[in-house]
Design a protein around this motif. Structure first.
Motif, PDB file in Angstrom:
ATOM      1  N   TRP A 177      55.921   3.327 -33.100  1.00  0.00           N
ATOM      2  CA  TRP A 177      54.990   3.162 -34.218  1.00  0.00           C
ATOM      3  C   TRP A 177      53.531   3.097 -33.769  1.00  0.00           C
ATOM      4  CZ3 TRP A 177      58.401  -0.979 -33.002  1.00  0.00           C
ATOM      5  CH2 TRP A 177      57.817  -2.095 -32.455  1.00  0.00           C
ATOM      6  N   SER A 178      53.323   3.148 -32.426  1.00  0.00           N
ATOM      7  CA  SER A 178      51.928   3.103 -31.983  1.00  0.00           C
ATOM      8  C   SER A 178      51.742   4.017 -30.774  1.00  0.00           C
ATOM      9  CB  SER A 178      51.544   1.652 -31.652  1.00  0.00           C
ATOM     10  OG  SER A 178      51.375   1.478 -30.279  1.00  0.00           O
ATOM     11  N   ASP A 179      50.490   4.444 -30.585  1.00  0.00           N
ATOM     12  CA  ASP A 179      50.204   5.322 -29.439  1.00  0.00           C
ATOM     13  C   ASP A 179      50.511   4.628 -28.114  1.00  0.00           C
ATOM     14  OD1 ASP A 179      49.444   7.321 -31.120  1.00  0.00           O
ATOM     15  OD2 ASP A 179      47.276   7.061 -30.821  1.00  0.00           O
ATOM     16  N   ALA A 180      50.500   3.296 -28.133  1.00  0.00           N
ATOM     17  CA  ALA A 180      50.779   2.544 -26.903  1.00  0.00           C
ATOM     18  C   ALA A 180      52.213   2.775 -26.416  1.00  0.00           C
ATOM     19  CB  ALA A 180      50.542   1.051 -27.146  1.00  0.00           C
ATOM     20  N   HIS A 181      53.077   3.317 -27.276  1.00  0.00           N
ATOM     21  CA  HIS A 181      54.469   3.565 -26.863  1.00  0.00           C
ATOM     22  C   HIS A 181      54.643   4.882 -26.102  1.00  0.00           C
ATOM     23  CE1 HIS A 181      55.473   0.758 -30.362  1.00  0.00           C
ATOM     24  NE2 HIS A 181      55.839   0.132 -29.276  1.00  0.00           N
ATOM     25  N   ILE A 182      53.646   5.753 -26.174  1.00  0.00           N
ATOM     26  CA  ILE A 182      53.835   7.115 -25.652  1.00  0.00           C
ATOM     27  C   ILE A 182      54.095   7.115 -24.137  1.00  0.00           C
ATOM     28  CG2 ILE A 182      52.774   9.392 -25.355  1.00  0.00           C
ATOM     29  CD1 ILE A 182      51.200   8.805 -27.986  1.00  0.00           C
ATOM     30  N   ASP A 183      53.331   6.334 -23.394  1.00  0.00           N
ATOM     31  CA  ASP A 183      53.476   6.379 -21.933  1.00  0.00           C
ATOM     32  C   ASP A 183      54.870   5.956 -21.477  1.00  0.00           C
ATOM     33  OD1 ASP A 183      50.954   7.300 -21.665  1.00  0.00           O
ATOM     34  OD2 ASP A 183      50.085   5.443 -20.860  1.00  0.00           O
ATOM     35  N   GLY A 184      55.368   4.862 -22.042  1.00  0.00           N
ATOM     36  CA  GLY A 184      56.693   4.365 -21.639  1.00  0.00           C
ATOM     37  C   GLY A 184      57.780   5.365 -22.003  1.00  0.00           C
ATOM     38  N   GLN A 185      57.687   5.919 -23.210  1.00  0.00           N
ATOM     39  CA  GLN A 185      58.672   6.935 -23.631  1.00  0.00           C
ATOM     40  C   GLN A 185      58.557   8.160 -22.720  1.00  0.00           C
ATOM     41  OE1 GLN A 185      61.015   6.843 -25.968  1.00  0.00           O
ATOM     42  NE2 GLN A 185      60.534   4.953 -27.027  1.00  0.00           N
ATOM     43  N   GLY A 186      57.311   8.531 -22.394  1.00  0.00           N
ATOM     44  CA  GLY A 186      57.081   9.688 -21.521  1.00  0.00           C
ATOM     45  C   GLY A 186      57.691   9.482 -20.139  1.00  0.00           C
ATOM     46  N   GLU A 187      57.685   8.249 -19.697  1.00  0.00           N
ATOM     47  CA  GLU A 187      58.245   7.973 -18.379  1.00  0.00           C
ATOM     48  C   GLU A 187      59.766   8.178 -18.360  1.00  0.00           C
ATOM     49  OE1 GLU A 187      57.617   4.031 -16.948  1.00  0.00           O
ATOM     50  OE2 GLU A 187      58.122   4.604 -14.883  1.00  0.00           O
ATOM     51  N   ILE A 188      60.459   7.693 -19.400  1.00  0.00           N
ATOM     52  CA  ILE A 188      61.921   7.926 -19.377  1.00  0.00           C
ATOM     53  C   ILE A 188      62.232   9.409 -19.583  1.00  0.00           C
ATOM     54  CG2 ILE A 188      62.957   5.634 -19.753  1.00  0.00           C
ATOM     55  CD1 ILE A 188      63.168   6.244 -22.703  1.00  0.00           C
ATOM     56  N   VAL A 189      61.385  10.100 -20.368  1.00  0.00           N
ATOM     57  CA  VAL A 189      61.591  11.550 -20.526  1.00  0.00           C
ATOM     58  C   VAL A 189      61.457  12.233 -19.163  1.00  0.00           C
ATOM     59  CG1 VAL A 189      60.564  13.668 -21.462  1.00  0.00           C
ATOM     60  CG2 VAL A 189      60.871  11.687 -22.943  1.00  0.00           C
ATOM     61  N   ARG A 190      60.417  11.887 -18.427  1.00  0.00           N
ATOM     62  CA  ARG A 190      60.196  12.514 -17.115  1.00  0.00           C
ATOM     63  C   ARG A 190      61.397  12.251 -16.196  1.00  0.00           C
ATOM     64  NH1 ARG A 190      58.809  10.789 -12.332  1.00  0.00           N
ATOM     65  NH2 ARG A 190      58.282   8.666 -12.954  1.00  0.00           N
ATOM     66  N   LEU A 191      61.892  11.013 -16.184  1.00  0.00           N
ATOM     67  CA  LEU A 191      63.003  10.662 -15.294  1.00  0.00           C
ATOM     68  C   LEU A 191      64.301  11.375 -15.691  1.00  0.00           C
ATOM     69  CD1 LEU A 191      62.233   6.848 -14.968  1.00  0.00           C
ATOM     70  CD2 LEU A 191      62.145   8.525 -13.108  1.00  0.00           C
ATOM     71  N   MET A 192      64.537  11.520 -16.990  1.00  0.00           N
ATOM     72  CA  MET A 192      65.746  12.238 -17.442  1.00  0.00           C
ATOM     73  C   MET A 192      65.632  13.719 -17.085  1.00  0.00           C
ATOM     74  SD  MET A 192      66.756  10.532 -21.129  1.00  0.00           S
ATOM     75  CE  MET A 192      65.146  10.452 -21.895  1.00  0.00           C
ATOM     76  N   LYS A 193      64.454  14.300 -17.355  1.00  0.00           N
ATOM     77  CA  LYS A 193      64.278  15.739 -17.077  1.00  0.00           C
ATOM     78  C   LYS A 193      64.352  16.027 -15.578  1.00  0.00           C
ATOM     79  CE  LYS A 193      61.667  17.302 -21.085  1.00  0.00           C
ATOM     80  NZ  LYS A 193      60.394  17.818 -21.596  1.00  0.00           N
ATOM     81  N   ALA A 194      63.764  15.129 -14.791  1.00  0.00           N
ATOM     82  CA  ALA A 194      63.772  15.329 -13.324  1.00  0.00           C
ATOM     83  C   ALA A 194      65.200  15.357 -12.800  1.00  0.00           C
ATOM     84  CB  ALA A 194      62.981  14.216 -12.650  1.00  0.00           C
ATOM     85  N   ASN A 195      66.117  14.788 -13.575  1.00  0.00           N
ATOM     86  CA  ASN A 195      67.514  14.758 -13.144  1.00  0.00           C
ATOM     87  C   ASN A 195      68.390  15.692 -13.972  1.00  0.00           C
ATOM     88  OD1 ASN A 195      67.664  12.736 -10.874  1.00  0.00           O
ATOM     89  ND2 ASN A 195      66.458  11.634 -12.387  1.00  0.00           N
TER      90      ASN A 195
END
Ligand SMILES: Cc1cc2nc3c(=O)[nH]c(=O)nc-3n(C[C@H](O)[C@H](O)[C@H](O)COP(=O)(O)O)c2cc1C
Length: 338
Positions: A76-94
């Motif tokens: 619900w806030s832009d402050a969530h983007i970085d944390g969500q982006g981090e799990i996306v990066r880790l899932m994609k990297a694998n």
């Protein structure tokens, strides 16, 4: 080659197999702020290492008032983007494709303060009675889904799934059991669909990737929704560029659900054949041969697994061995995955 390991493409996104991790709430945010924690950073990428083709992360709240619990993930806030982006990066990297389930709990929210729903009817006596939403509140919620989609895109997700199942807000609008409105959001199926229709339009305006909708195809209650009734609505979803219906059931009102292996597969099959549209089958699918039967008989296009992946994150590897499919191991696991 087993169909479970056949590739699939939707709107230019390439899936290496038909195995999907179904969304599962972890309730592991700290401090009621909706942020990703170490639990999410370990839990989700582990399933990517295990060979799941698409991981759909848990119901993620588009508004704080729409949280199932105060420890839900939020967007619900832009402050969530970085944390969500981090799990996306880790899932994609694998090696996995990534999806997010955008959600609003409606009358099933268990947060402090007022809660919202189409009509002021509590789920049961353990839940608060919600306030019937005003048109302004509906407008704000549609906007929140759109803002959530913008943030999901910034975080790098490949797929957006709208949570319209399990008796949460959108489902409460769709089902006549929970929607007793007399305005343009209640009554006819067109009116009960209006909130979902507006959410899909709002998301489509900012999102051109694969779009899934999870539905509860059967309310298991007289006067409630059935798979046959959903066919009319899934035709509308298809016109609104939805690529796949993730076919679950129940939890709209308290009801007895007959549960057995594959208990929702027939619903996915009906939606797939009658709409027609790609579907995901979910619900007590644990055996690779069962998954293969569903795909080979054209009953669904993807197999969604939930609890089995909590028990065995390497289910894809197990299934490949059982079905005689040759899948690529993560390089460091090469000596084990033979
Ligand atoms: C711990 C847990 C959390 C869940 N959270 C969600 C959720 O966030 N969104 C959702 O649509 N379904 C949720 N579900 C339902 C699952 O996605 C799935 O539909 C259900 O468990 C049936 O599949 P299974 O027999 O493979 O577990 C959850 C299920 C479990 C066990």
């Amino acid at each position: 080659m087993a169909k479970l390991f056949e590739e699939f493409e939707l709107k230019g996104v390439h899936f290496k197999n038909r195995i999907v991790m179904a969304p599962m709430c972890m309730y592991q945010s700290d401090k009621e702020d909706g942020h990703v924690t170490d639990w999410h950073r370990v839990h989700y990428p582990t399933r990517a290492v295990g060979g799941v083709g698409l991981i759909i992360t848990e119901a993620t709240a588009v508004q704080p008032i729409g949280r199932i619990s105060s420890r839900d993930l939020g967007i619900w806030s832009d402050a969530h983007i970085d944390g969500q982006g981090e799990i996306v990066r880790l899932m994609k990297a694998n090696g996995a494709k990534t999806g997010i389930q955008l959600a609003h709990a409606g009358r099933k929210a268990t947060v402090d303060g007022d809660i919202q729903a189409p009509s002021a009817i509590a789920f049961n006596d353990k839940y608060k009675t919600p306030k019937a939403m005003t048109i302004d509140e509906i407008d704000e919620t549609v906007q929140a889904f759109q803002d959530g989609a913008v943030r999901a895109k910034k975080a790098g997700f490949d797929v957006i799934e709208i949570h319209a199942a399990h008796g949460y807000l959108i489902n409460q609008f769709l089902s006549p059991l929970t929607n007793q409105r007399t305005d343009e959001y209640g009554g006819t199926s067109e009116n009960r669909y209006r909130l979902l229709g507006r959410v899909l339009d709002a998301v489509n305006a900012v999102w051109d990737g694969p779009l899934f909708v999870r539905i509860s195809a059967e309310d298991y209650t007289d006067g409630g929704m059935t798979p046959e009734q959903y066919v009319e609505m899934t035709k509308w979803m298809k016109q609104q560029h939805v690529d796949l219906i993730d076919v679950s059931s129940g939890a709209v009102v308290p009801a007895q659900i007959p549960v057995f292996p594959g208990y929702q597969v027939n619903f996915a099959e009906t939606i797939k054949k009658e709409t027609p549209i790609a579907t995901g089958a979910v619900g007590l699918i644990t055996e690779p041969r069962h998954a293969e039967e569903i795909l080979q008989n054209g009953r669904a296009d993807f197999i969604f697994l939930a609890r089995e992946l909590l028990r065995n994150p390497y289910w894809a590897y197990t299934a490949a061995r059982e079905l005689g499919a040759d899948i690529e191991a993560p390089v460091p696991y090469d000596r084990g995955w033979i």
